[in-house]
Design a protein around this motif. Structure first.
Motif, PDB file in Angstrom:
ATOM      1  N   LEU A   9       0.828  -1.210   0.000  1.00 54.49           N
ATOM      2  CA  LEU A   9       0.000   0.000   0.000  1.00 54.49           C
ATOM      3  C   LEU A   9       0.860   1.257   0.000  1.00 54.49           C
ATOM      4  O   LEU A   9       0.594   2.215  -0.734  1.00 54.49           O
ATOM      5  CB  LEU A   9      -0.926  -0.013   1.222  1.00 54.49           C
ATOM      6  CG  LEU A   9      -1.996  -1.113   1.244  1.00 54.49           C
ATOM      7  CD1 LEU A   9      -2.779  -1.083   2.547  1.00 54.49           C
ATOM      8  CD2 LEU A   9      -2.943  -0.965   0.059  1.00 54.49           C
ATOM      9  N   LEU A  10       1.928   1.269   0.817  1.00 59.22           N
ATOM     10  CA  LEU A  10       2.808   2.435   0.862  1.00 59.22           C
ATOM     11  C   LEU A  10       3.588   2.597  -0.438  1.00 59.22           C
ATOM     12  O   LEU A  10       3.800   3.718  -0.907  1.00 59.22           O
ATOM     13  CB  LEU A  10       3.780   2.308   2.040  1.00 59.22           C
ATOM     14  CG  LEU A  10       3.218   2.660   3.418  1.00 59.22           C
ATOM     15  CD1 LEU A  10       4.232   2.328   4.504  1.00 59.22           C
ATOM     16  CD2 LEU A  10       2.828   4.126   3.492  1.00 59.22           C
ATOM     17  N   ALA A  11       4.017   1.478  -1.025  1.00 56.91           N
ATOM     18  CA  ALA A  11       4.738   1.552  -2.295  1.00 56.91           C
ATOM     19  C   ALA A  11       3.846   2.102  -3.396  1.00 56.91           C
ATOM     20  O   ALA A  11       4.310   2.833  -4.285  1.00 56.91           O
ATOM     21  CB  ALA A  11       5.266   0.170  -2.680  1.00 56.91           C
ATOM     22  N   LEU A  12       2.571   1.790  -3.337  1.00 60.08           N
ATOM     23  CA  LEU A  12       1.618   2.335  -4.308  1.00 60.08           C
ATOM     24  C   LEU A  12       1.494   3.843  -4.148  1.00 60.08           C
ATOM     25  O   LEU A  12       1.484   4.590  -5.133  1.00 60.08           O
ATOM     26  CB  LEU A  12       0.257   1.663  -4.133  1.00 60.08           C
ATOM     27  CG  LEU A  12      -0.892   2.205  -4.997  1.00 60.08           C
ATOM     28  CD1 LEU A  12      -0.612   1.971  -6.471  1.00 60.08           C
ATOM     29  CD2 LEU A  12      -2.215   1.560  -4.580  1.00 60.08           C
ATOM     30  N   LEU A  13       1.431   4.304  -2.893  1.00 57.91           N
ATOM     31  CA  LEU A  13       1.240   5.732  -2.633  1.00 57.91           C
ATOM     32  C   LEU A  13       2.519   6.542  -2.847  1.00 57.91           C
ATOM     33  O   LEU A  13       2.479   7.640  -3.410  1.00 57.91           O
ATOM     34  CB  LEU A  13       0.740   5.934  -1.193  1.00 57.91           C
ATOM     35  CG  LEU A  13      -0.635   5.360  -0.863  1.00 57.91           C
ATOM     36  CD1 LEU A  13      -0.932   5.513   0.621  1.00 57.91           C
ATOM     37  CD2 LEU A  13      -1.713   6.047  -1.687  1.00 57.91           C
ATOM     38  N   VAL A  14       3.666   5.998  -2.424  1.00 59.13           N
ATOM     39  CA  VAL A  14       4.910   6.762  -2.429  1.00 59.13           C
ATOM     40  C   VAL A  14       5.704   6.558  -3.716  1.00 59.13           C
ATOM     41  O   VAL A  14       6.238   7.519  -4.287  1.00 59.13           O
ATOM     42  CB  VAL A  14       5.784   6.397  -1.207  1.00 59.13           C
ATOM     43  CG1 VAL A  14       7.101   7.151  -1.242  1.00 59.13           C
ATOM     44  CG2 VAL A  14       5.033   6.694   0.085  1.00 59.13           C
ATOM     45  N   LEU A  15       5.780   5.309  -4.180  1.00 58.25           N
ATOM     46  CA  LEU A  15       6.615   4.998  -5.333  1.00 58.25           C
ATOM     47  C   LEU A  15       5.821   4.824  -6.619  1.00 58.25           C
ATOM     48  O   LEU A  15       6.407   4.761  -7.699  1.00 58.25           O
ATOM     49  CB  LEU A  15       7.425   3.717  -5.067  1.00 58.25           C
ATOM     50  CG  LEU A  15       8.324   3.708  -3.829  1.00 58.25           C
ATOM     51  CD1 LEU A  15       8.987   2.357  -3.672  1.00 58.25           C
ATOM     52  CD2 LEU A  15       9.368   4.809  -3.910  1.00 58.25           C
ATOM     53  N   GLY A  16       4.509   4.706  -6.482  1.00 57.56           N
ATOM     54  CA  GLY A  16       3.705   4.454  -7.665  1.00 57.56           C
ATOM     55  C   GLY A  16       3.802   3.026  -8.162  1.00 57.56           C
ATOM     56  O   GLY A  16       3.484   2.737  -9.325  1.00 57.56           O
ATOM     57  N   THR A  17       4.236   2.098  -7.309  1.00 57.23           N
ATOM     58  CA  THR A  17       4.339   0.696  -7.695  1.00 57.23           C
ATOM     59  C   THR A  17       2.942   0.093  -7.780  1.00 57.23           C
ATOM     60  O   THR A  17       2.221   0.055  -6.783  1.00 57.23           O
ATOM     61  CB  THR A  17       5.170  -0.091  -6.664  1.00 57.23           C
ATOM     62  OG1 THR A  17       6.457   0.523  -6.537  1.00 57.23           O
ATOM     63  CG2 THR A  17       5.329  -1.532  -7.096  1.00 57.23           C
ATOM     64  N   PRO A  18       2.539  -0.397  -8.936  1.00 58.63           N
ATOM     65  CA  PRO A  18       1.163  -0.885  -9.083  1.00 58.63           C
ATOM     66  C   PRO A  18       0.933  -2.200  -8.347  1.00 58.63           C
ATOM     67  O   PRO A  18       1.854  -3.011  -8.195  1.00 58.63           O
ATOM     68  CB  PRO A  18       1.023  -1.080 -10.600  1.00 58.63           C
ATOM     69  CG  PRO A  18       2.421  -1.360 -11.062  1.00 58.63           C
ATOM     70  CD  PRO A  18       3.325  -0.536 -10.182  1.00 58.63           C
ATOM     71  N   ILE A  19      -0.282  -2.395  -7.882  1.00 57.19           N
ATOM     72  CA  ILE A  19      -0.685  -3.678  -7.311  1.00 57.19           C
ATOM     73  C   ILE A  19      -1.395  -4.450  -8.415  1.00 57.19           C
ATOM     74  O   ILE A  19      -2.570  -4.236  -8.699  1.00 57.19           O
ATOM     75  CB  ILE A  19      -1.602  -3.491  -6.082  1.00 57.19           C
ATOM     76  CG1 ILE A  19      -0.884  -2.684  -5.003  1.00 57.19           C
ATOM     77  CG2 ILE A  19      -2.018  -4.852  -5.521  1.00 57.19           C
ATOM     78  CD1 ILE A  19      -1.726  -2.426  -3.760  1.00 57.19           C
ATOM     79  N   THR A  20      -0.646  -5.306  -9.074  1.00 61.14           N
ATOM     80  CA  THR A  20      -1.181  -6.072 -10.190  1.00 61.14           C
ATOM     81  C   THR A  20      -2.187  -7.106  -9.675  1.00 61.14           C
ATOM     82  O   THR A  20      -2.210  -7.424  -8.475  1.00 61.14           O
ATOM     83  CB  THR A  20      -0.056  -6.787 -10.930  1.00 61.14           C
ATOM     84  OG1 THR A  20       0.585  -7.714 -10.024  1.00 61.14           O
ATOM     85  CG2 THR A  20       0.977  -5.795 -11.435  1.00 61.14           C
TER      86      THR A  20
END
Length: 205
Positions: A9-20
């Motif tokens: 969740l944090l990577a999605l918000l901070v890094l823009g890493t998608p949750i495929t």
């Protein structure tokens, strides 16, 4: 066991890493597997007493590690320097407060009653192993594989701990432990699958 979820969740918000979809399935299996392993004790904690406070601290600790994992990737944190900085900061921020609380009677310490062998073993195991070696390798792994894939493997800890209790402490092997370990393992396989690279603006720390 919740560390991969918070990290994703944090990577999605901070890094823009998608949750495929595959990663979402993996996270769902991990959460389900860990719920099978520790769900009964969690429900008991909610029935009263103060056990829930310890469970809450574990969840907050996972959130702290997730925050570190994501920021270490974003800032391109050097593994050795980052580990040294954390260790030094923890020593000078924690030790004076702890010793003061012991001196004032606010905290009961059994350190003086422990044998030198026990103290030296813990210094080596916790200080060298859990802090130095694990800290450097974990941070290095974050830089190599990303925070989400790196923290996926930590979901095995609750199940492996319960399995260790079966082997070493003679606790019964229930169906929920075996099924939980299977779900977590399958979830990790889905969760660590490679995804399309997402540009991350890293700032060398």
């Amino acid at each position: 066991g919740s560390l991969p979820l918070w990290t994703a969740l944090l990577a999605l918000l901070v890094l823009g890493t998608p949750i495929t979809p595959a990663r979402a399935l993996g996270l769902a299996l991990i959460v389900g597997g860990d719920a099978l392993v520790g769900g009964a004790s969690l429900l008991q904690a909610l029935q009263g007493g103060t056990v829930w406070q310890g469970d809450l601290i574990f969840v907050l600790a996972a959130m702290c590690w997730a925050t570190y994992s994501v920021l270490a990737r974003k800032l391109a944190l050097d593994a050795l320097r980052g580990t040294v900085a954390i260790t030094v900061f923890a020593f000078f921020s924690f030790m004076p407060v702890y010793l003061l609380l012991v001196a004032l009677g606010g905290v009961t310490s059994g350190l003086l009653q422990a044998s030198w062998g026990t103290v030296l073993f813990q210094m080596g195991f916790q200080g060298v192993g859990s802090v130095a070696i694990a800290g450097v390798t974990f941070t290095r792994m974050i830089q190599q594989f990303g925070p989400v894939r790196s923290t996926m493997i930590t979901a095995l800890v609750p199940g492996l701990s319960a399995l260790g209790a079966v082997l070493l402490l003679g606790e019964p092997l229930h169906w929920n432990l075996a099924l939980g370990l299977v779900l977590v393992s399958v979830g990790i396989v889905f969760g660590v699958r490679s995804t399309a690279a997402v540009p991350v603006r890293s700032q060398p720390a």
